[in-house]
Design a protein around this motif. Structure first.
Motif, PDB file in Angstrom:
ATOM      1  N   LYS A 139      20.223  -5.634  40.231  1.00 39.93           N
ATOM      2  CA  LYS A 139      20.988  -5.159  41.380  1.00 39.93           C
ATOM      3  C   LYS A 139      20.104  -4.575  42.466  1.00 39.93           C
ATOM      4  CE  LYS A 139      25.167  -4.229  38.734  1.00 39.93           C
ATOM      5  NZ  LYS A 139      25.999  -3.188  38.116  1.00 39.93           N
ATOM      6  N   LEU A 140      18.847  -4.386  42.154  1.00 40.11           N
ATOM      7  CA  LEU A 140      17.954  -3.843  43.176  1.00 40.11           C
ATOM      8  C   LEU A 140      17.705  -4.881  44.261  1.00 40.11           C
ATOM      9  CD1 LEU A 140      15.112  -2.127  41.107  1.00 40.11           C
ATOM     10  CD2 LEU A 140      17.131  -1.076  42.114  1.00 40.11           C
ATOM     11  N   PRO A 141      17.517  -4.416  45.482  1.00 42.06           N
ATOM     12  CA  PRO A 141      17.079  -5.355  46.522  1.00 42.06           C
ATOM     13  C   PRO A 141      15.741  -5.976  46.095  1.00 42.06           C
ATOM     14  CG  PRO A 141      17.678  -3.225  47.459  1.00 42.06           C
ATOM     15  CD  PRO A 141      17.704  -3.056  45.974  1.00 42.06           C
ATOM     16  N   PRO A 142      15.541  -7.246  46.413  1.00 37.11           N
ATOM     17  CA  PRO A 142      14.345  -7.951  45.951  1.00 37.11           C
ATOM     18  C   PRO A 142      13.029  -7.245  46.304  1.00 37.11           C
ATOM     19  CG  PRO A 142      15.891  -9.485  46.931  1.00 37.11           C
ATOM     20  CD  PRO A 142      16.469  -8.129  47.128  1.00 37.11           C
ATOM     21  N   ASP A 143      12.960  -6.690  47.476  1.00 41.38           N
ATOM     22  CA  ASP A 143      11.721  -6.013  47.875  1.00 41.38           C
ATOM     23  C   ASP A 143      11.400  -4.842  46.956  1.00 41.38           C
ATOM     24  OD1 ASP A 143      11.349  -7.711  49.927  1.00 41.38           O
ATOM     25  OD2 ASP A 143      11.912  -6.306  51.517  1.00 41.38           O
ATOM     26  N   GLN A 144      12.443  -4.110  46.620  1.00 38.84           N
ATOM     27  CA  GLN A 144      12.233  -2.955  45.748  1.00 38.84           C
ATOM     28  C   GLN A 144      11.905  -3.396  44.334  1.00 38.84           C
ATOM     29  OE1 GLN A 144      15.425  -0.076  45.930  1.00 38.84           O
ATOM     30  NE2 GLN A 144      15.599  -0.284  48.151  1.00 38.84           N
ATOM     31  N   ARG A 145      12.605  -4.428  43.905  1.00 41.86           N
ATOM     32  CA  ARG A 145      12.383  -4.891  42.542  1.00 41.86           C
ATOM     33  C   ARG A 145      10.959  -5.375  42.346  1.00 41.86           C
ATOM     34  NH1 ARG A 145      16.706  -8.140  41.911  1.00 41.86           N
ATOM     35  NH2 ARG A 145      15.589 -10.010  42.499  1.00 41.86           N
ATOM     36  N   GLU A 146      10.488  -6.181  43.270  1.00 39.00           N
ATOM     37  CA  GLU A 146       9.136  -6.711  43.077  1.00 39.00           C
ATOM     38  C   GLU A 146       8.100  -5.597  43.150  1.00 39.00           C
ATOM     39  OE1 GLU A 146       8.528  -9.706  46.052  1.00 39.00           O
ATOM     40  OE2 GLU A 146       8.127  -8.246  47.626  1.00 39.00           O
ATOM     41  N   ALA A 147       8.312  -4.645  44.034  1.00 38.66           N
ATOM     42  CA  ALA A 147       7.346  -3.546  44.150  1.00 38.66           C
ATOM     43  C   ALA A 147       7.300  -2.751  42.845  1.00 38.66           C
ATOM     44  CB  ALA A 147       7.712  -2.631  45.322  1.00 38.66           C
ATOM     45  N   LEU A 148       8.471  -2.453  42.332  1.00 45.41           N
ATOM     46  CA  LEU A 148       8.535  -1.684  41.088  1.00 45.41           C
ATOM     47  C   LEU A 148       7.852  -2.426  39.943  1.00 45.41           C
ATOM     48  CD1 LEU A 148       9.713   0.822  39.624  1.00 45.41           C
ATOM     49  CD2 LEU A 148      11.666  -0.605  39.021  1.00 45.41           C
TER      50      LEU A 148
END
Lengths: 183, 95
Positions: A111-120
């Motif tokens: 459910k995270l926005p893709p930008d946040q998910r990849e960074a994490l």
């Protein structure tokens, strides 16, 4: 494009982590593996532009991310359906023999926005530094840091909101949240 | 006994403890995939790509797995491989 064995070995060594990254990006093992394959082909075709001694893994991650993003633009709707099919595809793949808490976590992650998910994932799981992650994502280090922070906060929200809806059955998430990180 | 699950702080930062917990689960989810190692298809792919005695041959080999060894198809496959490199050398110029 004859490849030195050391280069091939470095690529091979990067594959497991590339797959994990790809799966977390696209949420589907088959598509992820296709993405990894395309990444390797493209890397091979451009091996001359890889500088020996630099980080092979980061280079491959960059290629994979770029490929994913160009594909993602075409499939935007599909991926943005975070509550539906995408989350479902994360849950249902048989290769991932996951425990319940893993499933919950994956659904939240989806459910995270893709930008946040990849960074994490780059920083929190793949083991890249903030600087390396910034290079891979072609953005500033500060941007990566803020994405990671927002991702963590959002994840925590999603997981504890689930639990708060109903004090009864769904404390599995809390249980792992409590059990983890007891370093 | 009581859970010390992360408390939701709207827009706020998580405590170190909560970050560690999240990080731990994330790492386990990720490692679950990493532990699967390198599937054969990728070993084969890299071996084939690497195996050619000269560079032209090496470019054609990956295609052989999707098409038969017929001459036309090989040439077409070669174009396929080349078509995959439009972004080519720009990947690493970014840091």
């Amino acid at each position: 494009m004859t490849m030195r064995p050391s280069v091939r070995d470095a690529m091979l060594a990067a594959v497991p982590s590339l797959r994990a990254f790809a799966i977390s990006l696209c949420g589907n093992v088959d598509r992820a593996d296709d993405l990894v394959q395309e990444t390797l082909l493209r890397a091979m075709a451009n091996i001359d532009s890889f500088q020996p001694g630099t980080n092979m893994s980061a280079w491959l991650f960059t290629i994979l991310r770029n490929l994913f993003r160009s594909e993602y633009r075409k499939r935007r709707r599909e991926v943005e359906d975070a509550d539906g099919s995408y989350a479902e595809s994360l849950k249902s793949h048989p290769e991932q023999q996951s425990r319940v808490e893993f499933e919950e976590f994956r659904v939240a992650l989806a459910k995270l926005p893709p930008d946040q998910r990849e960074a994490l994932i780059l920083v929190g799981a793949s083991g890249f530094s903030y600087e390396e992650a910034a290079a891979i994502c072609e953005c500033a280090v500060g941007t990566i840091k803020s994405r990671v922070n927002r991702a963590r906060t959002r994840l925590s929200d999603l997981l504890s909101i689930d639990g708060a809806d109903d004090f009864g059955p769904d404390h599995a998430t809390r249980a792992i949240l409590s059990a983890g990180g007891r370093g | 006994m009581h859970t010390d699950a992360p408390v939701r702080k709207a827009g706020g930062r998580l405590s170190r403890e909560d970050q560690r917990r999240l990080g731990d689960i994330l790492q386990r989810v990720y490692d679950e995939v990493v532990r699967q190692g390198v599937p054969d298809r990728f070993k084969d792919l890299l071996n084939e790509l690497n195996g050619g005695p000269d560079s032209d041959q090496a470019g054609q080999k990956p295609a052989a797995q999707k098409a038969g060894p017929a001459g036309d198809e090989e040439r077409e496959a070669d174009r396929l491989v080349e078509a995959k490199s439009p972004e080519s050398s720009q990947h690493k110029g970014s840091n």
